[in-house]
Motif scaffolding. Structure first.
Motif: not given
Length: 75
Positions: A17, A19, A26, A28-30, A33-36, A45
């Motif tokens: 993740t 954050s 972040m 683009d488009g997030v 937070s983002q989890t991959v 990411f």
């Protein structure tokens, strides 16, 4: 993430993740937070667009999983 003769590394076995700290941009488009998940032995990411010069900080954490014999980072 690493692989050995004792463990077959497969896609989507590990999650990470990203954050932002203090409103850092972040990928683009997030929003938030983002989890991959991993693809082989890597993960990404996405592209981050910076519109202002400055110092940006992020926290990257590993999401604990349940694979027997694997130690997950809890820091």
């Amino acid at each position: 993430v690493c692989s050995s003769d004792l463990f077959e590394l497969k896609d989507n076995q590990f999650n990470f993740t990203l954050s932002p700290v203090n409103g850092a941009p972040m990928p683009d488009g997030v929003v938030g937070s983002q989890t991959v998940s991993n693809t082989g032995s890597s993960f990404a990411f996405g592209n981050i667009t910076y519109t202002h010069t400055g110092e940006y900080r992020y926290t990257i954490t590993e999401v604990s999983g349940n694979i027997t014999g694997i130690g997950y980072d809890t820091t």
